[in-house]
Write a protein that holds these residues in place. Structure first.
Motif, mmCIF file in Angstrom:
data_model
loop_
_atom_site.group_PDB
_atom_site.id
_atom_site.type_symbol
_atom_site.label_atom_id
_atom_site.label_comp_id
_atom_site.label_asym_id
_atom_site.label_seq_id
_atom_site.Cartn_x
_atom_site.Cartn_y
_atom_site.Cartn_z
ATOM 1 N N HIS A 158 0.783 -1.216 0.079
ATOM 2 C CA HIS A 158 -0.001 0.133 0.103
ATOM 3 C C HIS A 158 0.856 1.314 -0.105
ATOM 4 O O HIS A 158 1.903 1.202 0.289
ATOM 5 C CB HIS A 158 -1.003 0.064 1.236
ATOM 6 N N GLU A 212 -6.836 4.411 2.448
ATOM 7 C CA GLU A 212 -7.220 3.111 1.859
ATOM 8 C C GLU A 212 -6.808 2.737 0.593
ATOM 9 O O GLU A 212 -7.386 3.306 -0.574
ATOM 10 C CB GLU A 212 -8.694 2.902 1.792
ATOM 11 N N ASN A 213 -5.896 1.916 0.342
ATOM 12 C CA ASN A 213 -5.549 1.341 -0.960
ATOM 13 C C ASN A 213 -4.829 0.225 -1.027
ATOM 14 O O ASN A 213 -4.427 -0.595 0.045
ATOM 15 C CB ASN A 213 -4.590 2.506 -1.499
ATOM 16 N N VAL A 214 -4.637 -0.465 -2.424
ATOM 17 C CA VAL A 214 -3.893 -1.717 -2.464
ATOM 18 C C VAL A 214 -3.173 -1.328 -3.840
ATOM 19 O O VAL A 214 -3.539 -0.904 -4.708
ATOM 20 C CB VAL A 214 -4.784 -2.840 -2.898
ATOM 21 N N THR A 227 -9.001 1.315 -5.391
ATOM 22 C CA THR A 227 -7.832 2.431 -5.344
ATOM 23 C C THR A 227 -7.669 2.951 -6.653
ATOM 24 O O THR A 227 -7.261 4.005 -6.741
ATOM 25 C CB THR A 227 -6.398 1.343 -5.418
#
Length: 162
Positions: free
Chosen positions: A11, A42-44, A147
């Motif tokens: 991330h 919030e991310n991938v 994302t």
């Protein structure tokens, strides 16, 4: 890398806009800051070939009308840079801004049903841009749809001048 269950996903811990992006009005700068905050929150984000579960920094810049993704590890050591042409995004960004203008206009006087219909169209165009971004990043950076949506929002805000 598993998008389905989120295990081993890396991330972003920082996103910076290079001076090549340019400054904008205070309102646009605020929208950029919000987009970056949402992305980091919030991310991938998995650069291909980087350690799984890594923590990454992203510096965005412009070079010859292309968006440069300068990816670094959490210690700021360079890992890889990817350059994306913005040409495939021109139409969807233009359409997105047009429908956003319609949405903001509708909020003032339209019926709730009309506003909802415009908002559904807005989300559809946003999803199209997010899918295009995922396709352009394929084989370079693995991201999930959420994302990609946040990154696409940031790309749109980078084009927003006033």
């Amino acid at each position: 890398m598993s998008e389905a269950d989120g295990t081993g996903d890396g991330h972003l811990i920082d996103v910076e806009l290079d001076d090549t992006i340019g400054r904008a009005t205070p309102d646009v700068e605020h929208e950029r800051a919000v987009a970056i905050f949402d992305l980091i929150e919030e991310n991938v984000f998995n650069p291909v070939g980087a350690p799984q579960g890594g923590r990454f920094k992203l510096k965005l810049s412009l070079a010859d009308k292309r968006l440069v993704f300068d990816i670094r590890d959490e210690n700021d050591a360079p890992l890889v840079a990817h350059i994306l042409s913005l040409t495939p995004f021109r139409r969807v960004i233009k359409d997105y801004f047009l429908i956003c203008d319609s949405y903001y206009e509708a909020i003032r006087s339209a019926t709730p049903q009309h506003i909802e219909a415009i908002d559904m169209g807005r989300r559809g165009i946003h999803n199209d841009g997010s899918q295009t971004l995922m396709e352009r990043l394929k084989g370079k950076i693995d991201v999930d749809l959420d994302t990609a949506r946040r990154l696409f929002t940031l790309i749109c805000v980078l084009h927003w001048r006033s």
